[in-house]
Design an enzyme around this catalytic site. Structure first.
Site, PDB file in Angstrom:
ATOM      1  N   GLU A 429       0.694  -1.330   0.099  1.00 35.71           N
ATOM      2  CA  GLU A 429       0.033  -0.160   0.059  1.00 35.71           C
ATOM      3  C   GLU A 429       0.910   1.291  -0.105  1.00 35.71           C
ATOM      4  OE1 GLU A 429      -2.951  -0.055   3.360  1.00 35.71           O
ATOM      5  OE2 GLU A 429      -3.542  -2.083   2.423  1.00 35.71           O
ATOM      6  N   GLU A 505      -3.874  -9.136   0.595  1.00 36.24           N
ATOM      7  CA  GLU A 505      -4.389  -8.794   1.823  1.00 36.24           C
ATOM      8  C   GLU A 505      -5.787  -8.688   1.905  1.00 36.24           C
ATOM      9  OE1 GLU A 505      -1.916  -5.936   3.883  1.00 36.24           O
ATOM     10  OE2 GLU A 505      -3.811  -5.085   4.964  1.00 36.24           O
TER      11      GLU A 505
END
Length: 813
Positions: A429, A505
């Site tokens: 991210e 994720e």
């Protein structure tokens, strides 16, 4: 002619006889001195550290607390959670005192004339290493393994050498609890001048099939000089200990290029999670016909394939990742690595049916990778949570441009021989993903992986789907990894050229073990006055989802490669959804297993789907609800069977079968109209043929009566490191758990062991882990005891006001 096993015995005996003369690697564990605070002259040999604390490495200085919201109070906006306005964040790094400077000092002896290397598996952080008062190396990233050649700094007269290490953790340098200190092992490596350097081999299996496998071993040799003739004799040792094949290179000058040897292994035993077979390449190094080094490379034989529109294949067999993400802390033990604790975590995950680990969002300790090799877990190893654009004010972005390549190379060289590693991740991210030129940074990192290890693909955990689809970032990554955003999987698959999507994720369902909220509704971002979340497993953050969505994606689409759930275990810090001015909440609630290593209800939901070889039949909630008589109290059942029938006090509530009427109905059996009445809940499970095959009961608890202790081990190794995890329950006279009990329990250990830590899994509890007392949470907690180095018997005693005491005995051998 000697039998292969006899030949192996001869080889190993010879290696043992000459080992110390060639290579000696030891852990620097004991006789360390530690002090928090900066000391101007602490690097110098004559510095007086007699008043410092004596510690054993690995050591985490911050885990002892105390917890305090001012330890890590931050006024920030969490950009990865789409926050645009700063707010007061509490407990973001666990509320523990990890910020500051700490010093470690010890001494070591080595023979004169040897080459000496110090290897640090991890040092948190900004490590400066001094030998005899001189700086030997600096390594800023606290998660990486690094090594220093300290030969030039050694005392030439054979006197003891002084080793000092300065570490510094800066405020706002992490989004979770990072730990503090020399929290991983320190190695002293003594060799001859000509030797195989740290991570000096690269072993690949270019061709693998059932009948034979090709094995290629490349070996670097340090300090060979221009005229030195090198000969390498290598034996490939099979999993059963026999010599599979052996080969010797004729003596030659190699001009400091790696020496290459190729082998054929017939009828190989292929590595997989179900059969984690391991081989060894034992190499003897001769310089001008003098034996100078013996070096062992452990490896596995297996093939990897990532096929567009089809997915992932291991040894030619299609499979989907049933993985979890884990931070590196070990709950009440903090960041200080312990192999027994790691093994217990993996045992729990293995029983759940998990087959893969993502090291989020940092480089792992070597012990974890070795255990994944041995126990059968595939790994995605990931180095960074930020690149050149900051997430945290004092995060890794400060070092990225100068250090990223060196950090990547260390990681890749450290773990590229481990068969468990099936892909590399280059980040999580990262804000750089939305930069117009962010793809250049990603390509820089991906190219390093391809250069240093061309055998594995690269992924990246991407959460900004609009950005990465539009700017070419996702199209360039070998394996596109999406964090959450499951509603955009199809869109990403349709647009990206790889025709594959990995759930890098997933889920981030939140729950507190043993806590149930009514009415039972699927909710996002909900908060309660007690700072807990419901264990009905229907609550998530605003940006995440419940597990059922990810199960369906894996089941319904060939091109989805499976998932890595956030997270396998609760971890210290990042207490979403209670991260904004919500003290005393200071640990995550994402875990399938809580901070005390106690499974939550969600564990059995995953187990019912992932573990194909075991029966699962689990009932929730508990059935002790004084004051709820006559009220609707839904009952869920997690089972691998298709159908079950519910009984309350002997009266059938009807059968439920898994079906496609709703997403949750595909994976859970739910009696939403069940009404609470004290007594007994029984569930009978039926197989696909309608035959009753299993049953489970839960009863209303009476008055708390005694403490019940159950250990995960009845025997420990007398090495001063081994651990037993003892579950302590408050139960009634019939042994039923008292699920609302939260009394304080005191502990003592006698005999061949000591009290190590305790935890209860309550994210709001401020009891200190290292003190021998802890409040129960939902009627339970965990005590960790550690063996001594002497054989004998240890006894753990547990006492609490108002109930009978309990104890347990464990043999130490």
């Amino acid at each position: 002619m000697k039998h292969p096993k006899q030949l192996l015995t001869v080889l190993l005996m010879a290696a043992t006889c000459t080992l110390y003369a060639q290579r000696n690697e030891t852990l620097l564990e004991k006789n360390w001195k530690f002090s928090k605070g900066d000391f101007k002259e602490a690097s110098q040999p004559e510095f007086n550290d007699s008043k410092w604390e004596s510690v054993v490495i690995p050591h985490d200085w911050a885990i002892y607390g105390p917890f305090d919201k001012y330890n890590d109070l931050q006024n920030v906006a969490i950009t990865q959670n789409a926050e645009n306005k700063a707010s007061l964040k509490t407990g973001r790094t666990g509320g523990l005192p990890y910020v500051g400077v700490g010093w470690y000092r010890t001494s070591f002896d080595v023979p004169v004339g040897k080459d000496v290397t110090l290897k640090f598996d991890g040092a948190m952080s900004e490590a400066r290493v001094y030998v005899n008062g001189q700086e030997a190396c600096f390594w800023p990233f606290g998660y990486n393994t690094f090594h220093c050649d300290v030969t030039p700094f050694l005392n030439k007269d054979g006197k003891s050498n002084t080793l000092a290490v300065r570490l510094e953790n800066r405020p706002q340098s992490s989004r979770w609890y990072p730990g503090a200190g020399l929290y991983r092992n320190v190695h002293l490596i003594v060799t001859e001048k000509v030797h195989v350097p740290v991570w000096g081999t690269q072993l690949t299996t270019p061709h693998v099939e059932k009948d034979f496998a090709a094995v290629r071993l490349q070996t670097k040799i340090a300090n060979t000089g221009a005229k030195t003739k090198i000969r390498i004799e290598t034996a490939i040792i099979a999993p059963d200990g026999s010599v599979a094949v052996q080969k010797a290179n004729t003596g030659r000058i190699n001009h400091e290029q790696p020496f290459e040897q190729n082998f054929i292994v017939n009828n190989p035993s292929l590595w997989s999670p179900e059969n984690p077979s391991l081989y060894k390449a034992v190499s003897k190094i001769y310089a001008d016909d003098q034996l100078v080094d013996t070096y062992t490379t452990r490896f596995g034989i297996r093939s990897l394939a990532y096929i567009a529109d089809k997915g992932f294949y291991l040894n030619g067999q299609h499979r989907k990742f049933q993985g979890v993400c884990n931070h590196h802390d070990l709950g009440p033990l903090g960041a200080a690595v312990n192999t027994a604790a790691l093994r217990y975590q993996l045992e729990l995950l293995k029983d759940m049916g998990c087959d893969a680990i993502r090291t989020a969002h940092n480089m792992p300790t070597p012990e974890l990778v070795e255990l994944c090799d041995e126990m059968g877990f595939m790994m995605m190893i990931e180095p960074f949570d930020e690149w050149d654009i900051a997430k945290c004010e004092n995060g890794y972005h400060r070092y990225f441009n100068e250090w990223a390549e060196r950090d990547m190379v260390n990681m890749l060289h450290n773990y590229r021989n481990n068969p468990c590693v099936v892909m590399w991740s280059i980040g999580n991210e990262v804000p750089t993903q939305c930069s117009p030129v962010g793809y250049k940074v990603a390509k820089f990192l991906q190219d390093i992986c391809h250069r240093e290890d061309p055998t594995r693909p690269v992924t990246c955990g991407m959460d900004q789907v609009t950005c990465v689809l539009a700017n070419g970032f996702a199209a360039m990554i070998d394996i596109p990894g999406l964090n959450y955003r499951d509603n955009r999987y199809q869109e990403a698959y349709d647009q990206l050229p790889q025709n594959l999507i990995l759930g890098s994720e997933t889920a981030s369902t939140v729950s507190s073990r043993g806590i149930y909220k009514f009415p039972v509704e699927e909710k996002k971002g909900v908060k309660y006055d007690d700072n807990q979340c419901s264990s009905y497993d229907v609550e998530a953050c605003s940006w995440s989802n419940i597990p059922d969505e990810d199960f369906a994606l894996a089941d319904d689409h060939h091109w989805t490669m499976g998932q890595f759930v956030w997270t396998g275990f609760d971890y210290l810090g990042e207490p979403s959804p209670y991260d904004t001015d919500s003290w005393p909440n200071h640990s995550s609630m994402f875990g399938i297993i809580d901070l005390a290593s106690l499974p939550k209800d969600r564990y059995y939901l995953y187990r019912s789907i992932w573990n194909k070889n075991a029966e699962t039949l689990h009932i929730l909630p508990h059935w002790t609800w004084p004051g709820r008589e006559g009220e609707v109290t839904p009952i869920f059942v997690y089972t691998n069977y298709p159908t079950a029938e519910l009984f309350i006090n002997g009266k059938s509530q009807g059968k439920q079968s898994k079906n496609n009427s709703s997403l949750k109905s595909r994976y859970r059996l739910m009696w939403m109209d069940a009404v609470y009445e004290p007594g007994e809940v029984k569930v009978v499970a039926y197989d696909k043929d309608g035959k009753a095959v299993a049953e489970k009961k839960v009863r209303t608890a009476g008055k708390p009566h005694h403490l019940e202790l159950v250990s995960n081990h009845n025997e420990l190794t007398a090495d001063g490191k081994d651990l037993a995890y003892v579950t302590v329950k408050v139960v009634d006279k019939d042994g039923n758990l008292c699920p609302a009990d939260g009394r304080l329990i005191n502990f003592s250990v006698t005999g061949a062991g000591k009290y190590k830590a305790a935890a209860n899994g309550d994210p709001t509890c401020l009891d200190l882990f290292h003190l021998p007392k802890m409040h129960a949470f939902s009627g339970m907690l965990t005590v960790i005891v550690q063996s001594t180095e002497a054989s004998g018997e240890l006894t753990l005693n547990a006492k609490a006001s108002g109930v009978k005491s309990g104890n347990i005995r464990i043999q130490v051998k």
